[in-house]
Design a protein around this motif. Sequence first.
Motif, PDB file in Angstrom:
ATOM      1  N   LEU A  32       0.877  -1.174   0.000  1.00  0.00           N
ATOM      2  CA  LEU A  32       0.000   0.000   0.000  1.00  0.00           C
ATOM      3  C   LEU A  32       0.909   1.217   0.000  1.00  0.00           C
ATOM      4  CD1 LEU A  32      -2.228  -1.099   3.010  1.00  0.00           C
ATOM      5  CD2 LEU A  32      -2.879  -1.248   0.594  1.00  0.00           C
ATOM      6  N   GLU A  33       0.508   2.273  -0.714  1.00  0.00           N
ATOM      7  CA  GLU A  33       1.414   3.414  -0.786  1.00  0.00           C
ATOM      8  C   GLU A  33       0.739   4.738  -0.499  1.00  0.00           C
ATOM      9  OE1 GLU A  33       2.972   2.044  -4.715  1.00  0.00           O
ATOM     10  OE2 GLU A  33       4.896   2.613  -3.806  1.00  0.00           O
ATOM     11  N   LEU A  34       1.452   5.581   0.234  1.00  0.00           N
ATOM     12  CA  LEU A  34       1.052   6.970   0.433  1.00  0.00           C
ATOM     13  C   LEU A  34       2.255   7.803   0.001  1.00  0.00           C
ATOM     14  CD1 LEU A  34      -0.680   6.859   3.967  1.00  0.00           C
ATOM     15  CD2 LEU A  34      -1.792   7.251   1.764  1.00  0.00           C
ATOM     16  N   PRO A  35       2.338   8.093  -1.298  1.00  0.00           N
ATOM     17  CA  PRO A  35       3.549   8.739  -1.799  1.00  0.00           C
ATOM     18  C   PRO A  35       3.631  10.238  -1.522  1.00  0.00           C
ATOM     19  CG  PRO A  35       2.101   8.107  -3.612  1.00  0.00           C
ATOM     20  CD  PRO A  35       1.407   7.694  -2.360  1.00  0.00           C
ATOM     21  N   HIS A  36       2.548  10.839  -1.052  1.00  0.00           N
ATOM     22  CA  HIS A  36       2.573  12.291  -0.823  1.00  0.00           C
ATOM     23  C   HIS A  36       2.226  12.633   0.609  1.00  0.00           C
ATOM     24  CE1 HIS A  36       1.386  11.641  -5.097  1.00  0.00           C
ATOM     25  NE2 HIS A  36       2.448  12.414  -5.251  1.00  0.00           N
ATOM     26  N   ARG A  37       2.694  13.781   1.054  1.00  0.00           N
ATOM     27  CA  ARG A  37       2.260  14.292   2.350  1.00  0.00           C
ATOM     28  C   ARG A  37       0.810  14.751   2.245  1.00  0.00           C
ATOM     29  NH1 ARG A  37       7.033  17.674   5.501  1.00  0.00           N
ATOM     30  NH2 ARG A  37       7.987  15.800   6.359  1.00  0.00           N
ATOM     31  N   VAL A  38       0.134  14.838   3.375  1.00  0.00           N
ATOM     32  CA  VAL A  38      -1.273  15.262   3.347  1.00  0.00           C
ATOM     33  C   VAL A  38      -1.383  16.721   2.907  1.00  0.00           C
ATOM     34  CG1 VAL A  38      -2.175  13.660   5.062  1.00  0.00           C
ATOM     35  CG2 VAL A  38      -1.185  15.818   5.814  1.00  0.00           C
ATOM     36  N   LEU A  39      -2.531  17.052   2.342  1.00  0.00           N
ATOM     37  CA  LEU A  39      -2.869  18.422   1.957  1.00  0.00           C
ATOM     38  C   LEU A  39      -1.803  19.072   1.074  1.00  0.00           C
ATOM     39  CD1 LEU A  39      -4.164  19.606   5.463  1.00  0.00           C
ATOM     40  CD2 LEU A  39      -5.446  18.479   3.625  1.00  0.00           C
ATOM     41  N   ASN A  40      -1.224  18.261   0.202  1.00  0.00           N
ATOM     42  CA  ASN A  40      -0.229  18.767  -0.752  1.00  0.00           C
ATOM     43  C   ASN A  40       0.971  19.453  -0.115  1.00  0.00           C
ATOM     44  OD1 ASN A  40      -1.652  17.866  -3.025  1.00  0.00           O
ATOM     45  ND2 ASN A  40      -3.034  19.621  -2.831  1.00  0.00           N
ATOM     46  N   ARG A  41       1.238  19.161   1.144  1.00  0.00           N
ATOM     47  CA  ARG A  41       2.438  19.734   1.744  1.00  0.00           C
ATOM     48  C   ARG A  41       3.639  19.050   1.120  1.00  0.00           C
ATOM     49  NH1 ARG A  41      -0.073  19.065   7.686  1.00  0.00           N
ATOM     50  NH2 ARG A  41      -1.588  20.747   7.482  1.00  0.00           N
ATOM     51  N   PRO A  42       4.622  19.851   0.671  1.00  0.00           N
ATOM     52  CA  PRO A  42       5.772  19.208   0.035  1.00  0.00           C
ATOM     53  C   PRO A  42       6.718  18.597   1.068  1.00  0.00           C
ATOM     54  CG  PRO A  42       6.009  21.594  -0.002  1.00  0.00           C
ATOM     55  CD  PRO A  42       4.709  21.306   0.693  1.00  0.00           C
ATOM     56  N   LEU A  43       7.514  17.625   0.632  1.00  0.00           N
ATOM     57  CA  LEU A  43       8.581  17.118   1.492  1.00  0.00           C
ATOM     58  C   LEU A  43       9.645  18.213   1.578  1.00  0.00           C
ATOM     59  CD1 LEU A  43       8.772  13.474   0.159  1.00  0.00           C
ATOM     60  CD2 LEU A  43       8.360  14.112   2.536  1.00  0.00           C
ATOM     61  N   PRO A  44      10.389  18.270   2.677  1.00  0.00           N
ATOM     62  CA  PRO A  44      11.348  19.363   2.828  1.00  0.00           C
ATOM     63  C   PRO A  44      12.512  19.269   1.835  1.00  0.00           C
ATOM     64  CG  PRO A  44      11.616  17.753   4.576  1.00  0.00           C
ATOM     65  CD  PRO A  44      10.387  17.364   3.832  1.00  0.00           C
ATOM     66  N   LYS A  45      13.010  20.430   1.453  1.00  0.00           N
ATOM     67  CA  LYS A  45      14.179  20.468   0.568  1.00  0.00           C
ATOM     68  C   LYS A  45      15.418  20.198   1.420  1.00  0.00           C
ATOM     69  CE  LYS A  45      16.500  23.675  -2.603  1.00  0.00           C
ATOM     70  NZ  LYS A  45      17.805  23.603  -1.932  1.00  0.00           N
ATOM     71  N   VAL A  46      16.311  19.333   0.899  1.00  0.00           N
ATOM     72  CA  VAL A  46      17.493  18.951   1.672  1.00  0.00           C
ATOM     73  C   VAL A  46      18.758  19.548   1.050  1.00  0.00           C
ATOM     74  CG1 VAL A  46      18.846  17.030   2.594  1.00  0.00           C
ATOM     75  CG2 VAL A  46      16.368  16.772   2.288  1.00  0.00           C
ATOM     76  N   THR A  47      19.572  20.209   1.854  1.00  0.00           N
ATOM     77  CA  THR A  47      20.858  20.734   1.398  1.00  0.00           C
ATOM     78  C   THR A  47      21.969  19.914   2.044  1.00  0.00           C
ATOM     79  OG1 THR A  47      19.877  22.938   1.469  1.00  0.00           O
ATOM     80  CG2 THR A  47      22.277  22.829   1.269  1.00  0.00           C
ATOM     81  N   ILE A  48      22.938  19.478   1.234  1.00  0.00           N
ATOM     82  CA  ILE A  48      24.070  18.724   1.772  1.00  0.00           C
ATOM     83  C   ILE A  48      25.261  19.671   1.938  1.00  0.00           C
ATOM     84  CG2 ILE A  48      25.645  16.788   1.383  1.00  0.00           C
ATOM     85  CD1 ILE A  48      22.914  15.677   1.498  1.00  0.00           C
TER      86      ILE A  48
END
Length: 724
Positions: free
Chosen positions: A370-386
């Motif tokens: 089963l998959e939930l590929p997105h955060r709720v309410l279209n909240r984006p995943l955080p941008k990651v800086t290395i």
Amino acid sequence: MVANVLVELANKKVDRTFDYLVPSSLTPMVKVGIRVMVPFGNRSLEGFVLALKEESEIKELKEIIEIIDNEVVLNEELLALGKRIQEETLSPLISCYQVMLPKALKAKKGHHLGIKYESVISLTHEVVDLSCYNAPQKEIILKLQQEKECLKKELASISTSSLSTLLKKGILKEEKKEYYRLQKEVEKKEKYPLTLEQQKVVDEVLTSKNTYTPYLLHGVTGSGKTEVYMEIIEAVLKEGKKSIVLVPEISLTPQMVNRFQARFGSIVAILHSRLSEGEKYDEWRKIARGEVSIVIGARSAIFAPLSPLGAIIIDEEHTQSYHQENSPRYSAIDVALMRGETNNCPVILGSATPTLESYARAERGVYHLLELPHRVLNRPLPKVTIVDLKETRKRTNSYFSTTLLDKIRLRLEKKEQVMLLLNRRGYSSYLSCSNCGHVVKCPHCDISLTYHKNSNTLRCHYCGYGEKYITICPSCGEESMYSVGFGTEKVEEELKKCFPQTGIVRMDYDTTSRKGSHEKIIEDFASGKYQILLGTQMIAKGLDFPNVTLVGVINADTGLNIPDFRSSENTFQLLDQVSGRSGRGTSLGEVVIQTYNPDHYAIRYAKEHDYLGFYKEEMNIRKQLKYSPYYYMTLVKVSSAIDSIAKKEIEKIYRSLERNLSSSILLGPNPSPLYRINNTYYYQIIIKYKKEENLYPILEKVLNYYESNNQIKIIVDFNPRSFI
Ligand code: ADP
Ligand code: ZN
């Protein structure tokens, strides 16, 4: 009548049942699944009644002395489950039953250790005319008319003298009643309408609500997995069925529990190790008496005597501690699957970063994916800086890159919150002499001591040994000791220098050892008392602070160099989980990962939140190196207080395995990565196999051969999560 009793001696030699005669006075009370006292040799022992029969083949039977439980403590399902766990883990049967029960039950009959009684007051009869009572008396009577019964101490706070007058006059009566600790009213909350993605997952699970079906729910952090669990539980509840939810120990915060209580009220019981033995016992009694329908707990809550079960949920299924590290070495996931099968109910394993083993099973259709590929309410995943620490180090001595410092400053200005991860506690990693190079080690373990500045001690993180901090080298006598590396204590110190006006709180093993302190830190951070939360991997899982918009990883490499083939997987999981704490509310979140290995694939994939990318690359490596999940892996360890004996015996075992296992690969024998702990020496062999019919028989033989040898201990761990 004859009872078949399993005696409580944690010695494998007597891990078997004996027949005892049930004296006629006890016949009505003796049931399968209760504990009894029996004579054994010249002493008396506790034991579980596993079966009852008319007669025994043995002639002269001894009699049961007395019964311990009035009610059954192990029902039929658990009795059968214990046998399966024994067969699959090769642990003593008695240990499989003991692990299912709260420790407080071990109290001897009559003592009622752990049960708490409270004085409860109620009215003896209806009071119609209140005119003849004074004000505090009226208040007490009115309260009782409303609530029927009240705790004595509660009424005494209104007026002790009025209370005793009313008792004396016979208007009130006092009784001692069994009382559950941890009773708390939680305000009910309306549930969110599910998103389409969430609804789809719920619908799919509910198509199989009366059949055993294992699911793997792969849902990114913040995709609303917990809401999905609650919806499933509610549907199951409507059919009169009960649910177990396993959560990692460290995520079992009041915050988490409140979400369930706000939805379901008092039918929720909680089981985890930070509760006192008495509290655990209270929760267990509520469950055993059928007073609750939902159990939320850590690993051993999988044994909660709930029936019938309608759903079993294991959140953060990749969590290492779901596998118990001492006997019986069971996996709570395996047990969940067994109970799902027995109860004909779905089992849902949820995670943003499933173990490779679980995801591979989903790919093969063993688990339904089963998959939930997105955060709720279209909240984006955080941008990651290395941030490459090699570059940072050229310019500054600080643990914080300019990138991270600037971003922290910005978030603080916006009145948002920051979480910082460093998976190493203490002040510095170890103490070394600049003159002779001596490193201070634990006298009992093969491990260097960690400097803890707050307590001015050097401590062993394995056996708990501690000594005072030293400045003079014990080896060369020079005053030239200096500390190497850094832990959360040192980073906290520097952080306070950088941000003197900011509320900063540290959460690690050392600041959470007192009961309630873990909860307090979380509450204070949630309420905004602190703006920065610094911690070890303890802060990475499960927490949901909508105001956190920046997560910083001080050093992503702490776990990469651990000598375990899962170190990349563990690093990826940790980074993805902690990143998931950022941007869970309405504001956009971001993450900064500092590392000396910016090109390492675990870090590259964590930056992109690319679980599948990581999975594929790591699976390739596992395939080449013939590791799990391509091969099953079993660990055999020998330990002894005498090094040479452990070494000799592991070699003997190796030869015997070599002779008897035809389709396995043997690694070792080697000293274990943690070779000496607490003055005990460890050696190990790793067995890798796809199918090995002789495995169980030969390991059983080995265990039996050594069972009366007091000089060495054999540990067999099937599919362990750690090989250290
Ligand atoms: P996960 O367990 O997948 O990390 P949670 O269940 O904790 O995610 O949900 C993340 C946040 O989103 C929580 O604050 C939760 O209350 C909120 N949330 C979950 N589902 C919904 C929904 N359908 N509508 C609005 N908010 C939701
Ligand atoms: Zn030690």
